[in-house]
Design a protein around this motif. Structure first.
Motif, PDB file in Angstrom:
ATOM      1  N   HIS A  93      -0.164   6.538  50.904  1.00 20.25           N
ATOM      2  CA  HIS A  93      -1.652   6.294  50.730  1.00 20.25           C
ATOM      3  C   HIS A  93      -1.910   4.809  50.871  1.00 20.25           C
ATOM      4  N   LEU A  94      -1.047   4.081  51.106  1.00 25.33           N
ATOM      5  CA  LEU A  94      -1.168   2.710  51.022  1.00 25.33           C
ATOM      6  C   LEU A  94      -1.508   2.169  52.575  1.00 25.33           C
ATOM      7  N   ALA A 152       0.433 -10.616  52.140  1.00 27.97           N
ATOM      8  CA  ALA A 152       1.420  -9.836  51.241  1.00 27.97           C
ATOM      9  C   ALA A 152       0.401  -8.564  50.536  1.00 27.97           C
ATOM     10  N   VAL A 153       0.737  -7.629  50.568  1.00 22.22           N
ATOM     11  CA  VAL A 153       0.240  -6.334  49.706  1.00 22.22           C
ATOM     12  C   VAL A 153       0.946  -6.008  48.481  1.00 22.22           C
ATOM     13  N   ASP A 154       0.656  -5.936  47.292  1.00 19.43           N
ATOM     14  CA  ASP A 154       1.326  -5.472  46.122  1.00 19.43           C
ATOM     15  C   ASP A 154       1.393  -4.045  46.182  1.00 19.43           C
ATOM     16  N   TYR A 155       2.516  -3.299  45.596  1.00 23.16           N
ATOM     17  CA  TYR A 155       2.383  -1.806  45.932  1.00 23.16           C
ATOM     18  C   TYR A 155       3.319  -1.247  44.574  1.00 23.16           C
ATOM     19  N   LYS A 207       6.208  -3.851  43.063  1.00 20.20           N
ATOM     20  CA  LYS A 207       6.179  -4.663  41.756  1.00 20.20           C
ATOM     21  C   LYS A 207       7.284  -4.192  41.173  1.00 20.20           C
ATOM     22  N   GLU A 208       7.855  -4.699  39.928  1.00 17.18           N
ATOM     23  CA  GLU A 208       8.981  -4.442  39.585  1.00 17.18           C
ATOM     24  C   GLU A 208       8.828  -3.077  38.578  1.00 17.18           C
ATOM     25  N   ASP A 209       9.580  -2.109  39.007  1.00 21.08           N
ATOM     26  CA  ASP A 209       9.619  -0.631  38.359  1.00 21.08           C
ATOM     27  C   ASP A 209      10.477  -0.721  37.197  1.00 21.08           C
ATOM     28  N   GLU A 210       9.695  -0.328  36.120  1.00 16.93           N
ATOM     29  CA  GLU A 210      10.462  -0.343  34.865  1.00 16.93           C
ATOM     30  C   GLU A 210      11.198   0.975  34.798  1.00 16.93           C
ATOM     31  N   ARG A 211      10.956   2.063  35.728  1.00 14.98           N
ATOM     32  CA  ARG A 211      11.828   3.063  35.618  1.00 14.98           C
ATOM     33  C   ARG A 211      13.245   2.729  36.003  1.00 14.98           C
ATOM     34  N   LEU A 212      13.471   1.930  36.824  1.00 18.03           N
ATOM     35  CA  LEU A 212      14.817   1.650  37.208  1.00 18.03           C
ATOM     36  C   LEU A 212      15.676   0.945  36.163  1.00 18.03           C
ATOM     37  N   SER A 213      16.985   1.284  36.288  1.00 21.25           N
ATOM     38  CA  SER A 213      17.730   0.946  35.224  1.00 21.25           C
ATOM     39  C   SER A 213      17.591  -0.734  35.328  1.00 21.25           C
TER      40      SER A 213
END
Length: 307
Positions: free
Chosen positions: A102-103, A192-195, A123-129
């Motif tokens: 969708h980006l 740069a585009v954040d996602y 962006k930093e994914d908090e779901r990752l360990s």
């Protein structure tokens, strides 16, 4: 004539994700005023990825595929896709659905504004360990600290390249590829585009700690000779420090004081032996890259394709 968009997607053991990816791309690209082709590059998968690609290509005219004779690596698959893509711009993305389709309309809108390169930053994914996030941060810290390029943390291989940039990258003759650095090195007008990454639909990540460290070393040694200079500086430093031992040895010799025993000698030998091996290893990496480049072997071998 309507402009053509090429979508390059390297895949390795992603048989379950391919149909989902195609549906998502059709949903996003269908309403847009562009023609498009989707090029899947099968990097020597050991599951049913090749069979699924053939099936999907027979169902949808816009689907193309390239199958390697064996696993050559993600960067080689990207190179193959760029070599075969004939679009006015090329969008590269992973096949695990973590790069959100969708980006794509946003990337295309920035391209129409005049940007030659529109790259994404995760962006930093908090779901990752915690360990996975720290490994990723370490990767970019090492790369930026020891190389001559500056990549934002989270820079991904999800990007849009204008045709002039693609032509530059296609003409490069490097064997040891690192496209994140090459795109930055090429210059042009970049944005740069954040996602936020989507969740992987099926399968598992192909990048473990060992592969991340090897990828970092590949990037560092491809864009900088700083490690060689660092090895030289370390050698000079310890040579200077070793001269401090001379006055102590002379004092002990002429005033009859015994020099410490074999333990300190063994520790010193082990330390400097390890340091020398590390420096030789750094030099060896660069010599190895020259050796592989001198062979002029192809970066990849195509087994089958419908292009």
């Amino acid at each position: 004539m309507t402009q053509l968009i090429s979508i390059v997607i390297p895949v390795f053991n992603e048989q379950d994700n391919i149909p989902v990816m195609i549906k998502a791309l059709q949903r996003e690209l269908g309403p847009l005023p562009y023609r498009y082709k989707v090029i899947f590059v099968d990097d020597g998968s050991s599951d049913g990825t090749a069979a699924v690609l053939k099936q999907q290509a027979s169902m949808y005219e816009e689907v193309r595929f390239i199958t390697f004779s064996r696993n050559f690596g993600h960067q080689a698959a990207l190179k193959a896709g760029l070599d075969m893509a004939d679009g006015d711009c090329v969008i590269s993305m992973d096949g695990d659905m973590q790069h959100p389709p969708h980006l794509i309309p946003l990337l295309l809108s920035k391209w129409k504004e005049g940007y030659d390169v529109v790259y994404t930053v995760r962006k930093e994914d908090e779901r990752l360990s915690y360990s996975k996030r720290q490994t990723s941060n370490l990767f970019y810290s090492l790369l930026n600290g020891l190389s001559d390029i500056d990549l934002e943390k989270g820079t991904a291989d999800f990007r849009l390249l204008n045709r002039n940039v693609v032509n530059v990258l296609r003409n490069l003759q490097e064997y040891d590829l690192f496209f994140r650095g090459l795109v930055k090195w090429a210059g042009f007008k970049q944005l740069a585009v954040d996602y936020e990454p989507d969740e992987r639909r099926s399968g598992e990540s192909k990048y473990n700690f060992k592969k991340m460290m090897r990828f970092a070393l590949q990037g560092i040694t491809s864009f900088s000779t700083k490690p060689l200079y660092a090895a030289t500086y370390i050698g000079f430093l310890f040579s200077l420090l070793s001269t401090l031992y001379v006055p102590y040895a002379l004092y002990s010799r002429y005033f009859g004081e015994a020099i410490s025993g074999w333990t300190s000698v063994i520790v010193t030998i082990a330390f400097f032996g390890g340091l020398q091996l590390m420096i030789l290893g750094i030099i060896g990496i660069y010599l190895g890259k020259l050796f592989m480049q001198s062979k002029q072997r192809p970066v990849y071998i195509v087994k089958e394709s419908n292009i």
